[in-house]
Design an enzyme around this catalytic site. Structure first.
Site, PDB file in Angstrom:
ATOM      1  N   GLU A 257      16.166   7.240  -2.643  1.00 11.33           N
ATOM      2  CA  GLU A 257      15.403   7.015  -1.396  1.00 11.33           C
ATOM      3  C   GLU A 257      13.976   7.429  -1.732  1.00 11.33           C
ATOM      4  O   GLU A 257      13.701   8.610  -1.899  1.00 11.33           O
ATOM      5  CB  GLU A 257      15.940   7.900  -0.259  1.00 11.33           C
ATOM      6  CG  GLU A 257      17.434   7.834  -0.088  1.00 11.33           C
ATOM      7  CD  GLU A 257      17.869   7.098   1.156  1.00 11.33           C
ATOM      8  OE1 GLU A 257      16.996   6.608   1.895  1.00 11.33           O
ATOM      9  OE2 GLU A 257      19.081   7.013   1.378  1.00 11.33           O
ATOM     10  N   GLU A 393       0.912   5.042  -2.723  1.00 10.70           N
ATOM     11  CA  GLU A 393       1.256   6.024  -1.694  1.00 10.70           C
ATOM     12  C   GLU A 393       0.360   7.257  -1.897  1.00 10.70           C
ATOM     13  O   GLU A 393       0.355   7.853  -2.972  1.00 10.70           O
ATOM     14  CB  GLU A 393       2.726   6.429  -1.842  1.00 10.70           C
ATOM     15  CG  GLU A 393       3.207   7.354  -0.735  1.00 10.70           C
ATOM     16  CD  GLU A 393       4.652   7.809  -0.931  1.00 10.70           C
ATOM     17  OE1 GLU A 393       5.028   8.130  -2.075  1.00 10.70           O
ATOM     18  OE2 GLU A 393       5.395   7.865   0.070  1.00 10.70           O
TER      19      GLU A 393
HETATM   20  P1  NAD Z   1       9.035  14.423  -6.203  1.00 11.33           P
HETATM   21  O1  NAD Z   1       9.512  13.139  -6.766  1.00 11.33           O
HETATM   22  O2  NAD Z   1       7.912  15.116  -6.860  1.00 11.33           O
HETATM   23  O3  NAD Z   1      10.231  15.496  -6.152  1.00 11.33           O
HETATM   24  C1  NAD Z   1      11.439  15.218  -5.478  1.00 11.33           C
HETATM   25  C2  NAD Z   1      12.482  16.234  -5.921  1.00 11.33           C
HETATM   26  O4  NAD Z   1      12.757  16.025  -7.310  1.00 11.33           O
HETATM   27  C3  NAD Z   1      12.060  17.701  -5.803  1.00 11.33           C
HETATM   28  O5  NAD Z   1      13.168  18.478  -5.438  1.00 11.33           O
HETATM   29  C4  NAD Z   1      11.633  18.045  -7.225  1.00 11.33           C
HETATM   30  O6  NAD Z   1      11.736  19.428  -7.529  1.00 11.33           O
HETATM   31  C5  NAD Z   1      12.643  17.257  -8.017  1.00 11.33           C
HETATM   32  N1  NAD Z   1      12.251  16.945  -9.378  1.00 11.33           N
HETATM   33  C6  NAD Z   1      11.004  16.887  -9.909  1.00 11.33           C
HETATM   34  N2  NAD Z   1      11.071  16.516 -11.199  1.00 11.33           N
HETATM   35  C7  NAD Z   1      12.375  16.346 -11.489  1.00 11.33           C
HETATM   36  C8  NAD Z   1      13.071  15.952 -12.659  1.00 11.33           C
HETATM   37  N3  NAD Z   1      12.427  15.667 -13.794  1.00 11.33           N
HETATM   38  N4  NAD Z   1      14.434  15.849 -12.604  1.00 11.33           N
HETATM   39  C9  NAD Z   1      15.105  16.112 -11.458  1.00 11.33           C
HETATM   40  N5  NAD Z   1      14.484  16.492 -10.316  1.00 11.33           N
HETATM   41  C10 NAD Z   1      13.137  16.609 -10.331  1.00 11.33           C
HETATM   42  O7  NAD Z   1       8.711  14.117  -4.674  1.00 11.33           O
HETATM   43  P2  NAD Z   1       8.102  15.116  -3.594  1.00 11.33           P
HETATM   44  O8  NAD Z   1       6.652  15.298  -3.857  1.00 11.33           O
HETATM   45  O9  NAD Z   1       8.965  16.314  -3.457  1.00 11.33           O
HETATM   46  O10 NAD Z   1       8.320  14.246  -2.256  1.00 11.33           O
HETATM   47  C11 NAD Z   1       7.456  13.225  -1.895  1.00 11.33           C
HETATM   48  C12 NAD Z   1       8.049  11.870  -2.192  1.00 11.33           C
HETATM   49  O11 NAD Z   1       9.331  11.735  -1.580  1.00 11.33           O
HETATM   50  C13 NAD Z   1       7.193  10.752  -1.602  1.00 11.33           C
HETATM   51  O12 NAD Z   1       7.127   9.686  -2.512  1.00 11.33           O
HETATM   52  C14 NAD Z   1       7.961  10.372  -0.350  1.00 11.33           C
HETATM   53  O13 NAD Z   1       7.678   9.088   0.113  1.00 11.33           O
HETATM   54  C15 NAD Z   1       9.370  10.526  -0.820  1.00 11.33           C
HETATM   55  N6  NAD Z   1      10.302  10.649   0.310  1.00 11.33           N
HETATM   56  C16 NAD Z   1      11.170   9.624   0.570  1.00 11.33           C
HETATM   57  C17 NAD Z   1      12.033   9.693   1.673  1.00 11.33           C
HETATM   58  C18 NAD Z   1      12.994   8.573   1.995  1.00 11.33           C
HETATM   59  O14 NAD Z   1      13.895   8.782   2.784  1.00 11.33           O
HETATM   60  N7  NAD Z   1      12.850   7.394   1.429  1.00 11.33           N
HETATM   61  C19 NAD Z   1      12.027  10.829   2.482  1.00 11.33           C
HETATM   62  C20 NAD Z   1      11.121  11.860   2.189  1.00 11.33           C
HETATM   63  C21 NAD Z   1      10.269  11.759   1.095  1.00 11.33           C
END
Ligand code: NAD
Length: 489
Positions: A257, A393
């Site tokens: 997602e 984004e």
């Molecule tokens: P991110 O991709 O930086 O991190 C998401 C999660 O992944 C965090 O828990 C992070 O610690 C973890 N992570 C980071 N690197 C990783 C790796 N190498 N392996 C495994 N896990 C890892 O995203 P963010 O900054 O936390 O959140 C923002 C993003 O999430 C935006 O793009 C937003 O649009 C999206 N988002 C989507 C939805 C949806 O329902 N579609 C909902 C909320 C947020």
């Protein structure tokens, strides 16, 4: 208010919740959590490493066996008890969400209420699950199709909504009979950790819900663990690629997602006052634009462009910005200093490269708020459609307002993106609303309303916004695998 005067500092848990116990562990590291509204340390939290992930998987495997061995009526009752327990802690979980990522207290309890609603909804599925039986080759075979849990699932949450992920993904995972390892971001661990504790208080077997805050390294340990049956990932596309690659080593399935660059189409026949309010709150104001559902590309029919813009800017200028614990505050800071610098960089680059006209905002907020990571709500007009401002984004309080001619033009601009999560349409013309909704390449279309994710509505993306669905029977199916049994008669 100083940091020590904030409420609920006694439940800012700083260790991992594994098998019902608070642990630190041999491979764990630490992270200093900063409250984004004043830049001061909140707590030093433990981050999981490979040993803690392994310990959690073993504990979850045992708890999952216990969970599925319970009669369905008992499992349903425990999930109802969990919904009740979350209900009783909505305000506390809201306050912890404020500590987590400085979402304003006016809206923070809504995240826990959403979680409660999803847990209650999926509790109702537990004792109504049924498979299918059909004939296959003639009358001499019985063909049974069942849905079964994966076992232990890893659920990775973005920092901007751990309690939302609890509802959208932890609730159906449990209802489907799985045990969960929930990995919140190191930027927002507190509400998820307290939720894990509430699961124990509500009577869930210890180890059924483990909560392991971790950064990228711990996240990689989780997704590459052989004992994980499925990964559910919510976050950004760049991280999703790393998650999918690491999971591929064990051929572990991954549901994603991801982000969005959602269009918000305002036709000349819309109620312009309502459109202005909705566009401001679904745009730069709500969660300071840090939402996957942010309507960051506002498209306005040329006949009403000036009139809309003026009303939109009036709504924005009236919003009270400040410390999210202040009950009158409607807009808080962005999540961290790096996030603030990245967003300000996008704005500066757009101005310097003349990718658009800066109409309002664009700067860090100083004065009393100067220690926090506050950015003015920022609006660009006349935006170059190929610029990063229009295509990427931003995940901050930055939106563009663009003119369109007619329906076809609006649809073409709205679909001209790699993303496909949400699209907003504002019109009083019913046939047009349906026509446009059909033409949009978007997992969700919201007409004359904000994005109000509900348990009955499957939420997820088209294109690069992900492949998973949360909510509805589709959200439950994400956490079930299908078994076909044939019996010769
Ligand atoms: P991110 O991709 O930086 O991190 C998401 C999660 O992944 C965090 O828990 C992070 O610690 C973890 N992570 C980071 N690197 C990783 C790796 N190498 N392996 C495994 N896990 C890892 O995203 P963010 O900054 O936390 O959140 C923002 C993003 O999430 C935006 O793009 C937003 O649009 C999206 N988002 C989507 C939805 C949806 O329902 N579609 C909902 C909320 C947020």
């Amino acid at each position: 208010m100083t940091t020590t005067e904030y409420p609920d500092t006694d439940v800012l848990h700083d260790r991992l919740l594994i098998g019902g116990d608070w642990v630190t562990g041999s491979s764990a590291t630490t992270h200093e959590h900063i409250y984004p509204a004043n830049g001061r340390p909140n707590a030093t939290i433990t981050l999981a490493g490979p040993d803690e992930v392994d310990q959690a998987v073993r504990s979850a495997r045992e708890a999952q066996r216990e969970w599925v061995a319970l009669p369905v009526g008992r499992r349903r009752d425990i999930m109802v008890d969990l919904a009740d327990a979350v209900h009783d802690h909505v305000d506390q979980l809201g306050r912890l969400s404020v500590h987590d990522f400085a979402v304003p207290m006016r809206t923070a309890p809504g995240h826990a209420m959403l979680a409660e609603g999803f847990i209650r909804y999926y509790a109702g599925h537990v004792d109504k699950a049924h498979g299918q039986v059909s004939e296959v080759s003639g009358k001499h075979d019985l063909n049974i199709i069942d849905r079964e849990p994966y076992g232990v699932v890893g659920i990775i949450a973005p920092w901007n909504g751990p309690m939302v992920v609890v509802g959208l993904n932890v609730a159906p995972a449990l209802a489907a009979g799985n045990a969960v390892i929930l990995k919140p971001s190191e930027l927002s661990p507190f509400s998820a950790l307290r939720f894990g504790e509430i699961c124990l208080e509500a009577g869930l077997p210890p180890g059924l819900v483990n909560v392991l805050p971790a950064g990228p390294d711990g996240g990689q340990s989780l997704v590459s663990h052989r004992g994980i049956g499925k990964i559910h990932f919510t976050g950004g596309g760049a991280t999703a690629r790393k998650v999918i690659v690491a999971a591929a080593a064990n051929l572990t399935p991954v549901a994603t997602e991801l982000g969005g660059k959602s269009a918000n189409i305002i036709f000349a026949d819309a109620d312009l006052d309502q459109a202005a309010i909705l566009s401001a709150w679904q745009g730069p104001l709500g969660q300071s634009g840090q939402s996957c559902a942010c309507g960051s590309r506002i498209l306005v029919q040329e006949d009403v462009f000036d009139e809309f813009l003026q009303r939109f800017l009036t709504v924005i200028s009236a919003a009270k910005i400040g410390d999210p614990f202040d009950p009158d505050v409607m807009v808080g800071p962005v999540v961290s200093e790096p996030a603030m610098n990245r967003i300000l960089g996008v704005i500066d680059d757009a101005v310097e490269s003349r990718h658009g006209t800066l109409t309002t905002g664009g700067a860090r907020i100083g004065g009393d708020l100067g220690d926090g990571y506050y950015i003015e709500p920022t609006v660009f007009t006349d935006v170059d459609a190929r610029s990063p401002l229009a295509t990427e984004e931003i995940f901050g309080p930055v939106v563009s307002v663009t003119r369109f001619r007619d329906e076809d033009d609006a649809i073409a601009i709205a679909n001209d993106t790699e993303y496909g999560l949400n699209t907003y349409v504002q019109t009083m013309n019913l046939p047009r609303a349906h026509r446009v909704a059909r033409a949009l390449q978007s997992g969700s279309v919201w007409i004359n309303r904000n994005s109000d994710i509900s348990p009955q509505g499957p939420y997820g993306g088209y294109k690069k916004s992900g492949n998973g669905r949360s909510g509805g029977i589709e959200g439950l199916h994400e956490f079930q695998q299908i078994k076909n049994t044939r019996i010769g008669l």
